[in-house]
Design a protein around this motif. Sequence first.
Motif, PDB file in Angstrom:
ATOM      1  N   ILE A  86      66.357 -17.122 -55.040  1.00 51.39           N
ATOM      2  CA  ILE A  86      67.738 -16.903 -55.449  1.00 51.39           C
ATOM      3  C   ILE A  86      68.604 -17.627 -54.433  1.00 51.39           C
ATOM      4  N   ARG A  87      69.483 -18.496 -54.920  1.00 50.52           N
ATOM      5  CA  ARG A  87      70.377 -19.239 -54.025  1.00 50.52           C
ATOM      6  C   ARG A  87      71.802 -18.719 -54.171  1.00 50.52           C
ATOM      7  N   ARG A  88      72.409 -18.483 -53.021  1.00 49.93           N
ATOM      8  CA  ARG A  88      73.824 -18.145 -52.963  1.00 49.93           C
ATOM      9  C   ARG A  88      74.511 -19.192 -52.098  1.00 49.93           C
ATOM     10  N   VAL A  89      75.694 -19.599 -52.486  1.00 48.24           N
ATOM     11  CA  VAL A  89      76.489 -20.531 -51.686  1.00 48.24           C
ATOM     12  C   VAL A  89      77.574 -19.720 -51.007  1.00 48.24           C
ATOM     13  N   VAL A  90      77.586 -19.773 -49.671  1.00 51.06           N
ATOM     14  CA  VAL A  90      78.517 -18.983 -48.871  1.00 51.06           C
ATOM     15  C   VAL A  90      79.406 -19.949 -48.087  1.00 51.06           C
ATOM     16  N   GLN A  91      80.698 -19.823 -48.250  1.00 47.45           N
ATOM     17  CA  GLN A  91      81.658 -20.665 -47.526  1.00 47.45           C
ATOM     18  C   GLN A  91      81.905 -20.075 -46.132  1.00 47.45           C
ATOM     19  N   HIS A  92      81.908 -20.952 -45.119  1.00 44.53           N
ATOM     20  CA  HIS A  92      82.208 -20.506 -43.750  1.00 44.53           C
ATOM     21  C   HIS A  92      82.878 -21.643 -42.989  1.00 44.53           C
ATOM     22  N   GLU A  93      84.118 -21.445 -42.648  1.00 41.58           N
ATOM     23  CA  GLU A  93      84.905 -22.386 -41.830  1.00 41.58           C
ATOM     24  C   GLU A  93      84.778 -23.826 -42.322  1.00 41.58           C
ATOM     25  N   GLY A  94      85.009 -24.008 -43.613  1.00 40.48           N
ATOM     26  CA  GLY A  94      85.058 -25.349 -44.188  1.00 40.48           C
ATOM     27  C   GLY A  94      83.721 -25.933 -44.619  1.00 40.48           C
ATOM     28  N   PHE A  95      82.646 -25.181 -44.499  1.00 40.53           N
ATOM     29  CA  PHE A  95      81.326 -25.666 -44.897  1.00 40.53           C
ATOM     30  C   PHE A  95      80.710 -24.729 -45.919  1.00 40.53           C
ATOM     31  N   ALA A  96      79.938 -25.314 -46.818  1.00 39.06           N
ATOM     32  CA  ALA A  96      79.182 -24.533 -47.794  1.00 39.06           C
ATOM     33  C   ALA A  96      77.759 -24.363 -47.270  1.00 39.06           C
ATOM     34  N   TRP A  97      77.365 -23.120 -47.070  1.00 37.66           N
ATOM     35  CA  TRP A  97      76.009 -22.788 -46.653  1.00 37.66           C
ATOM     36  C   TRP A  97      75.230 -22.361 -47.884  1.00 37.66           C
ATOM     37  N   GLU A  98      74.073 -22.960 -48.103  1.00 37.26           N
ATOM     38  CA  GLU A  98      73.197 -22.565 -49.202  1.00 37.26           C
ATOM     39  C   GLU A  98      72.162 -21.612 -48.628  1.00 37.26           C
ATOM     40  N   VAL A  99      72.204 -20.364 -49.079  1.00 35.71           N
ATOM     41  CA  VAL A  99      71.296 -19.338 -48.570  1.00 35.71           C
ATOM     42  C   VAL A  99      70.250 -19.051 -49.641  1.00 35.71           C
ATOM     43  N   ASP A 100      68.991 -19.295 -49.300  1.00 30.73           N
ATOM     44  CA  ASP A 100      67.885 -19.120 -50.228  1.00 30.73           C
ATOM     45  C   ASP A 100      67.077 -17.880 -49.854  1.00 30.73           C
ATOM     46  N   GLU A 101      67.037 -16.927 -50.779  1.00 32.60           N
ATOM     47  CA  GLU A 101      66.216 -15.728 -50.635  1.00 32.60           C
ATOM     48  C   GLU A 101      64.980 -15.943 -51.504  1.00 32.60           C
ATOM     49  N   PHE A 102      63.844 -16.141 -50.866  1.00 36.12           N
ATOM     50  CA  PHE A 102      62.629 -16.506 -51.580  1.00 36.12           C
ATOM     51  C   PHE A 102      62.001 -15.295 -52.260  1.00 36.12           C
ATOM     52  N   LEU A 103      61.287 -15.577 -53.351  1.00 35.07           N
ATOM     53  CA  LEU A 103      60.654 -14.554 -54.176  1.00 35.07           C
ATOM     54  C   LEU A 103      59.138 -14.772 -54.197  1.00 35.07           C
ATOM     55  N   GLY A 104      58.422 -13.885 -54.869  1.00 33.74           N
ATOM     56  CA  GLY A 104      56.981 -14.046 -55.040  1.00 33.74           C
ATOM     57  C   GLY A 104      56.245 -14.031 -53.716  1.00 33.74           C
ATOM     58  N   HIS A 105      55.338 -14.991 -53.529  1.00 34.30           N
ATOM     59  CA  HIS A 105      54.530 -15.058 -52.306  1.00 34.30           C
ATOM     60  C   HIS A 105      55.352 -15.421 -51.071  1.00 34.30           C
ATOM     61  N   ASN A 106      56.585 -15.847 -51.266  1.00 32.50           N
ATOM     62  CA  ASN A 106      57.468 -16.179 -50.143  1.00 32.50           C
ATOM     63  C   ASN A 106      58.525 -15.108 -49.915  1.00 32.50           C
ATOM     64  N   ALA A 107      58.388 -13.962 -50.594  1.00 33.33           N
ATOM     65  CA  ALA A 107      59.355 -12.864 -50.444  1.00 33.33           C
ATOM     66  C   ALA A 107      59.436 -12.434 -48.977  1.00 33.33           C
ATOM     67  N   GLY A 108      60.647 -12.119 -48.561  1.00 31.16           N
ATOM     68  CA  GLY A 108      60.895 -11.735 -47.169  1.00 31.16           C
ATOM     69  C   GLY A 108      61.467 -12.875 -46.347  1.00 31.16           C
ATOM     70  N   LEU A 109      61.359 -14.089 -46.849  1.00 32.99           N
ATOM     71  CA  LEU A 109      61.897 -15.255 -46.155  1.00 32.99           C
ATOM     72  C   LEU A 109      63.286 -15.570 -46.701  1.00 32.99           C
ATOM     73  N   VAL A 110      64.250 -15.713 -45.784  1.00 32.54           N
ATOM     74  CA  VAL A 110      65.609 -16.103 -46.152  1.00 32.54           C
ATOM     75  C   VAL A 110      66.015 -17.245 -45.215  1.00 32.54           C
ATOM     76  N   VAL A 111      66.387 -18.377 -45.819  1.00 30.63           N
ATOM     77  CA  VAL A 111      66.731 -19.583 -45.061  1.00 30.63           C
ATOM     78  C   VAL A 111      68.106 -20.071 -45.501  1.00 30.63           C
ATOM     79  N   ALA A 112      68.928 -20.481 -44.530  1.00 32.10           N
ATOM     80  CA  ALA A 112      70.244 -21.056 -44.820  1.00 32.10           C
ATOM     81  C   ALA A 112      70.202 -22.545 -44.481  1.00 32.10           C
TER      82      ALA A 112
END
Length: 153
Positions: A86-112
């Motif tokens: 699941i990808r969410r785009v989060v704005q912070h001080e003029g930049f768009a951060w893409e935050v990926d919350e992984f599913l399935g066998h990669n569940a528990g991993l969250v990378v920006a």
Amino acid sequence: MAIEIERKFLVTGDAWRQGPGTLFRQGYLNRDKQRTVRVRIAGEQAFLTIKGATQGATRAEFEYPVPLDDAVQLLALCDGPMVEKIRRVVQHEGFAWEVDEFLGHNAGLVVAEIELAAEDQVFARPAWVGLEVTEDARYYNSSLATHPYCDWR
């Protein structure tokens, strides 16, 4: 040539959970480090992406929209399991951060990820951004397809 300059970070806490996300399903037709070929379905859109070898935080990237039905068929041809997140785009001080919350066998991993105009571009890190993993190949989506996060422990 199309160039992508991207830095990756692990995520801490839940402050990044803003609004709905988009389901991404992706697979790899080729995972060679010199020329990765990815098929991605993001919501109701689909793309074919070719990426070159990574040098620091920079690599060649070419992305093309493809019909959704074609992408579904291409995913069936992919090498190794699919990566879902699941990808969410989060704005912070003029930049768009893409935050990926992984599913399935990669569940528990969250990378920006943050895309930059230059590797040395200055940017402010949100409080929820932790350790940088830009140069750690384990965090590449192409690696997560065959060496999932659940097997790291």
